[in-house]
Design a protein around this motif. Sequence first.
Motif: not given
Length: 149
Positions: A98-105, A121-129, A133-139
């Motif tokens: 799910e994390l990978q799908e969110a990143v790709m989207a 991209v990071m601000p989009l992910l931060k607001s959605r996740l 999710a751990d933001m270090a993993q997202v990054s």
Amino acid sequence: MSLKVRVLDDIKQAMRNKDKVRLDTLRLLSSEIKQKEVDQRVELSDEDVVAVISRMLKQRRDSISQFDAAGRTDLADAERAEVEILTAYMPQALSAEELQEAVMAAIAEAGATGPQDMGKVMPLLKSRLAGRADMAQVSASLKAALAPR
């Protein structure tokens, strides 16, 4: 039931059960929530409460690593117990897929093409996740996805 009300109800239940660790942790959480409400002069939403819990979890995890490095397993274990209690109030965490799908989207939405576009991209992910999710993993996932091939 809002998250804040749930915390207050759980404090009462911890008092009835004489569960000192849980009671202390939840009182600290309630105190942090009230402090943020007083500072901002607003009623916190569930998302804001999740942000408070997330910050507290990050502090506890940092403390655990420092206590382990110093050989203070007693203090590290106390922090781990608090992490376990606080984690119960966080939303369901995302799976790796799910994390990978969110990143790709988010990459597709921002039109990112390389590592230089992480700032888009990071601000989009931060607001959605946030809280899910751990933001270090997202990054790290974002960096890997944007790495040149």
